[in-house]
Design a protein around this motif. Structure first.
Motif, PDB file in Angstrom:
ATOM      1  N   LEU A  48      26.884   3.965 -12.862  1.00 29.03           N
ATOM      2  CA  LEU A  48      27.517   5.236 -13.223  1.00 29.03           C
ATOM      3  C   LEU A  48      28.022   6.002 -12.012  1.00 29.03           C
ATOM      4  CD1 LEU A  48      25.143   6.431 -16.040  1.00 29.03           C
ATOM      5  CD2 LEU A  48      27.543   5.808 -16.291  1.00 29.03           C
ATOM      6  N   LEU A  49      27.486   5.703 -10.852  1.00 28.34           N
ATOM      7  CA  LEU A  49      27.913   6.388  -9.638  1.00 28.34           C
ATOM      8  C   LEU A  49      29.416   6.227  -9.416  1.00 28.34           C
ATOM      9  CD1 LEU A  49      26.755   8.099  -7.345  1.00 28.34           C
ATOM     10  CD2 LEU A  49      26.387   5.999  -6.076  1.00 28.34           C
ATOM     11  N   SER A  50      29.959   5.065  -9.713  1.00 31.77           N
ATOM     12  CA  SER A  50      31.392   4.837  -9.517  1.00 31.77           C
ATOM     13  C   SER A  50      32.245   5.572 -10.553  1.00 31.77           C
ATOM     14  CB  SER A  50      31.717   3.344  -9.555  1.00 31.77           C
ATOM     15  OG  SER A  50      31.484   2.818 -10.842  1.00 31.77           O
ATOM     16  N   TRP A  51      31.665   5.923 -11.686  1.00 32.06           N
ATOM     17  CA  TRP A  51      32.427   6.616 -12.733  1.00 32.06           C
ATOM     18  C   TRP A  51      32.864   8.003 -12.306  1.00 32.06           C
ATOM     19  CZ3 TRP A  51      30.643   5.691 -18.433  1.00 32.06           C
ATOM     20  CH2 TRP A  51      30.549   4.314 -18.673  1.00 32.06           C
ATOM     21  N   LYS A  52      32.162   8.595 -11.364  1.00 32.64           N
ATOM     22  CA  LYS A  52      32.519   9.954 -10.926  1.00 32.64           C
ATOM     23  C   LYS A  52      33.900  10.003 -10.279  1.00 32.64           C
ATOM     24  CE  LYS A  52      30.143   9.771  -6.454  1.00 32.64           C
ATOM     25  NZ  LYS A  52      31.102  10.162  -5.459  1.00 32.64           N
ATOM     26  N   GLU A  53      34.373   8.879  -9.791  1.00 30.48           N
ATOM     27  CA  GLU A  53      35.679   8.810  -9.126  1.00 30.48           C
ATOM     28  C   GLU A  53      36.819   8.467 -10.088  1.00 30.48           C
ATOM     29  OE1 GLU A  53      35.921   9.805  -6.096  1.00 30.48           O
ATOM     30  OE2 GLU A  53      33.779   9.804  -5.623  1.00 30.48           O
ATOM     31  N   SER A  54      36.508   8.260 -11.340  1.00 30.86           N
ATOM     32  CA  SER A  54      37.518   7.865 -12.312  1.00 30.86           C
ATOM     33  C   SER A  54      38.554   8.969 -12.523  1.00 30.86           C
ATOM     34  CB  SER A  54      36.852   7.542 -13.658  1.00 30.86           C
ATOM     35  OG  SER A  54      37.818   7.244 -14.630  1.00 30.86           O
ATOM     36  N   THR A  55      39.761   8.567 -12.828  1.00 34.20           N
ATOM     37  CA  THR A  55      40.802   9.543 -13.191  1.00 34.20           C
ATOM     38  C   THR A  55      40.662   9.940 -14.658  1.00 34.20           C
ATOM     39  OG1 THR A  55      42.343   7.752 -13.693  1.00 34.20           O
ATOM     40  CG2 THR A  55      42.439   8.700 -11.470  1.00 34.20           C
ATOM     41  N   ARG A  61      32.836  12.770 -17.162  1.00 32.12           N
ATOM     42  CA  ARG A  61      31.851  13.554 -17.912  1.00 32.12           C
ATOM     43  C   ARG A  61      30.657  12.679 -18.305  1.00 32.12           C
ATOM     44  NH1 ARG A  61      31.760  18.362 -21.039  1.00 32.12           N
ATOM     45  NH2 ARG A  61      30.268  18.235 -22.734  1.00 32.12           N
ATOM     46  N   ALA A  62      30.937  11.457 -18.738  1.00 27.54           N
ATOM     47  CA  ALA A  62      29.872  10.533 -19.135  1.00 27.54           C
ATOM     48  C   ALA A  62      28.941  10.231 -17.965  1.00 27.54           C
ATOM     49  CB  ALA A  62      30.466   9.242 -19.692  1.00 27.54           C
ATOM     50  N   SER A  63      29.490  10.185 -16.752  1.00 29.64           N
ATOM     51  CA  SER A  63      28.641   9.919 -15.587  1.00 29.64           C
ATOM     52  C   SER A  63      27.599  11.021 -15.403  1.00 29.64           C
ATOM     53  CB  SER A  63      29.482   9.738 -14.320  1.00 29.64           C
ATOM     54  OG  SER A  63      30.032  10.950 -13.862  1.00 29.64           O
ATOM     55  N   CYS A  64      27.917  12.217 -15.841  1.00 32.98           N
ATOM     56  CA  CYS A  64      26.955  13.328 -15.774  1.00 32.98           C
ATOM     57  C   CYS A  64      26.026  13.355 -16.981  1.00 32.98           C
ATOM     58  CB  CYS A  64      27.706  14.655 -15.719  1.00 32.98           C
ATOM     59  SG  CYS A  64      28.719  14.918 -14.274  1.00 32.98           S
ATOM     60  N   VAL A  65      26.616  13.351 -18.166  1.00 39.76           N
ATOM     61  CA  VAL A  65      25.858  13.531 -19.401  1.00 39.76           C
ATOM     62  C   VAL A  65      24.851  12.400 -19.632  1.00 39.76           C
ATOM     63  CG1 VAL A  65      26.071  13.755 -21.916  1.00 39.76           C
ATOM     64  CG2 VAL A  65      27.710  14.900 -20.424  1.00 39.76           C
ATOM     65  N   ASP A  78      18.775  11.110  -6.586  1.00 38.78           N
ATOM     66  CA  ASP A  78      19.637  10.577  -5.534  1.00 38.78           C
ATOM     67  C   ASP A  78      20.992  10.124  -6.069  1.00 38.78           C
ATOM     68  OD1 ASP A  78      18.187   8.552  -6.886  1.00 38.78           O
ATOM     69  OD2 ASP A  78      18.607   7.127  -5.278  1.00 38.78           O
ATOM     70  N   LEU A  79      21.091   9.786  -7.337  1.00 33.50           N
ATOM     71  CA  LEU A  79      22.364   9.425  -7.956  1.00 33.50           C
ATOM     72  C   LEU A  79      23.026  10.627  -8.623  1.00 33.50           C
ATOM     73  CD1 LEU A  79      21.353   6.076  -9.704  1.00 33.50           C
ATOM     74  CD2 LEU A  79      22.645   6.336  -7.590  1.00 33.50           C
ATOM     75  N   ILE A  80      22.234  11.464  -9.205  1.00 30.70           N
ATOM     76  CA  ILE A  80      22.778  12.602  -9.965  1.00 30.70           C
ATOM     77  C   ILE A  80      23.483  13.607  -9.072  1.00 30.70           C
ATOM     78  CG2 ILE A  80      22.152  14.595 -11.386  1.00 30.70           C
ATOM     79  CD1 ILE A  80      19.855  12.811 -12.525  1.00 30.70           C
ATOM     80  N   LEU A  81      22.891  13.931  -7.939  1.00 35.17           N
ATOM     81  CA  LEU A  81      23.489  14.957  -7.084  1.00 35.17           C
ATOM     82  C   LEU A  81      24.894  14.600  -6.597  1.00 35.17           C
ATOM     83  CD1 LEU A  81      20.385  16.225  -5.078  1.00 35.17           C
ATOM     84  CD2 LEU A  81      21.592  17.349  -6.958  1.00 35.17           C
ATOM     85  N   PRO A  82      25.153  13.394  -6.105  1.00 29.36           N
ATOM     86  CA  PRO A  82      26.527  13.056  -5.727  1.00 29.36           C
ATOM     87  C   PRO A  82      27.505  13.089  -6.905  1.00 29.36           C
ATOM     88  CG  PRO A  82      25.015  11.404  -4.870  1.00 29.36           C
ATOM     89  CD  PRO A  82      24.231  12.313  -5.762  1.00 29.36           C
ATOM     90  N   ILE A  83      27.016  12.725  -8.077  1.00 26.83           N
ATOM     91  CA  ILE A  83      27.882  12.750  -9.266  1.00 26.83           C
ATOM     92  C   ILE A  83      28.273  14.175  -9.608  1.00 26.83           C
ATOM     93  CG2 ILE A  83      27.945  12.341 -11.755  1.00 26.83           C
ATOM     94  CD1 ILE A  83      26.278   9.768 -11.222  1.00 26.83           C
TER      95      ILE A  83
END
Length: 87
Positions: A48-55, A61-65, A78-83
């Motif tokens: 999911l970390l890579s999803w934060k960079e999606s257009t 939103r899914a990467s967060c929720v 450690d994954l949530i904060l960068p997202i």
């Protein structure tokens, strides 16, 4: 109960193909399906970390929720904060 890590690419394709395009569906799949996958297999959380960079807004939103149900226990910080910093 049958969902497993091998289903993750299928779920991702739903976002990439714009099958998910509004908040209710996004949040339902994220919290009830992807969130359960995270509980079963931590490798899904890392993907999911890579999803934060999606257009795609809904993929971001899914990467967060997807972390809502596990974040309250202090897991995956450690994954949530960068997202959330990106989104």
């Amino acid at each position: 109960k049958e969902i497993k890590h091998s289903h993750f690419p299928i779920l991702e394709s739903y976002f990439d193909k714009n099958y998910i395009y509004e908040w209710a569906t996004c949040d339902g799949i994220s919290s009830k399906v992807i969130g359960e996958l995270i509980k079963k297999d931590s490798a899904c959380a890392k993907e999911l970390l890579s999803w934060k960079e999606s257009t795609n807004l809904w993929k971001q939103r899914a990467s967060c929720v997807s972390f809502v149900k596990v974040a309250r226990f202090g897991n995956y910080t450690d994954l949530i904060l960068p997202i959330v910093e990106t989104c």
